[in-house]
Enzyme design. Sequence first.
Site, mmCIF file in Angstrom:
data_model
loop_
_atom_site.group_PDB
_atom_site.id
_atom_site.type_symbol
_atom_site.label_atom_id
_atom_site.label_comp_id
_atom_site.label_asym_id
_atom_site.label_seq_id
_atom_site.Cartn_x
_atom_site.Cartn_y
_atom_site.Cartn_z
ATOM 1 N N SER A 251 28.437 28.423 5.656
ATOM 2 C CA SER A 251 29.410 27.890 4.711
ATOM 3 C C SER A 251 28.975 26.486 4.304
ATOM 4 O O SER A 251 28.293 25.789 5.071
ATOM 5 C CB SER A 251 30.805 27.822 5.355
ATOM 6 O OG SER A 251 31.695 27.056 4.558
ATOM 7 N N TYR B 293 36.625 25.142 12.180
ATOM 8 C CA TYR B 293 35.843 26.092 11.372
ATOM 9 C C TYR B 293 34.508 25.476 10.972
ATOM 10 O O TYR B 293 33.459 26.123 11.069
ATOM 11 C CB TYR B 293 36.636 26.494 10.138
ATOM 12 C CG TYR B 293 35.876 27.357 9.156
ATOM 13 C CD1 TYR B 293 35.715 28.721 9.390
ATOM 14 C CD2 TYR B 293 35.321 26.809 8.005
ATOM 15 C CE1 TYR B 293 35.018 29.514 8.500
ATOM 16 C CE2 TYR B 293 34.627 27.602 7.102
ATOM 17 C CZ TYR B 293 34.472 28.949 7.354
ATOM 18 O OH TYR B 293 33.770 29.739 6.463
#
Length: 248
Positions: free
Chosen positions: A141, A155
């Site tokens: 990501s 995250y």
Amino acid sequence: MTPFNLNHQVAVVTGGAVNIGRGIAQGLSQAGAKVIIGYHSHQEEAKALAKELDGSEAIYLDVTNPESVVTAFETVASNYGGTDILVNNSGIFSLAPQAELPIEDWDRLFEVNARGIFLCARAAAAQMQQRLGGSIINISSINAHHPGFGNTAHYDASKGAVTAYTRSLAAELAPSRIRVNAIAPGLIDSEALREHFPELVTMVEQRTPLHQLGTAEDVAHSAIFLASRAAAHITGTTIVVDGGYLLS
């Protein structure tokens, strides 16, 4: 044959039934690969997609469970001879201020996003070594490279682990001609995203130089490239698919 042709390649896509995983599974199939769709909680969607894609199969795969991973990849070896391409797409996401984040949530997020990638990469690499090479693609990501949109430190850390693991594993497996790369998507468009986070969508579209969100197809195109002979001399890198968001 074009360098992007994946004919006679066997590809496993974890979390391949919905969203980005579905787009990647469709793309690899269109490029000629036999696609194994790994699913955990989307059995109906996985089986429907397998019927849609010629030569595909849906198999149960809990990426956090070593026995499940071994069983799934043994099934791939038994039915198709082994794995040539692995797309480690399974992942989870949550929002919480770190002061309020339950330790169990931290552990679960790393269990799926980091441990799951390790377990599947290890199983796939063992088969790729027997097939004299392969390609492992880890879905990371842009949050691994830049703080997220708030309350995502856990995250972001898990995706940072994916990026670091990708680089180290690439060096380790290079003698076996197994390439290991990552894709770091930005915000990916979906109906649910627009319904539940309209202000976030607007902000990202305005901030992104290309002024639009990415799509699952955009990520799939990068996966096809990294899996193909066109990327034969590329390993240990991360392709950012974010419309230029990190430039802003």
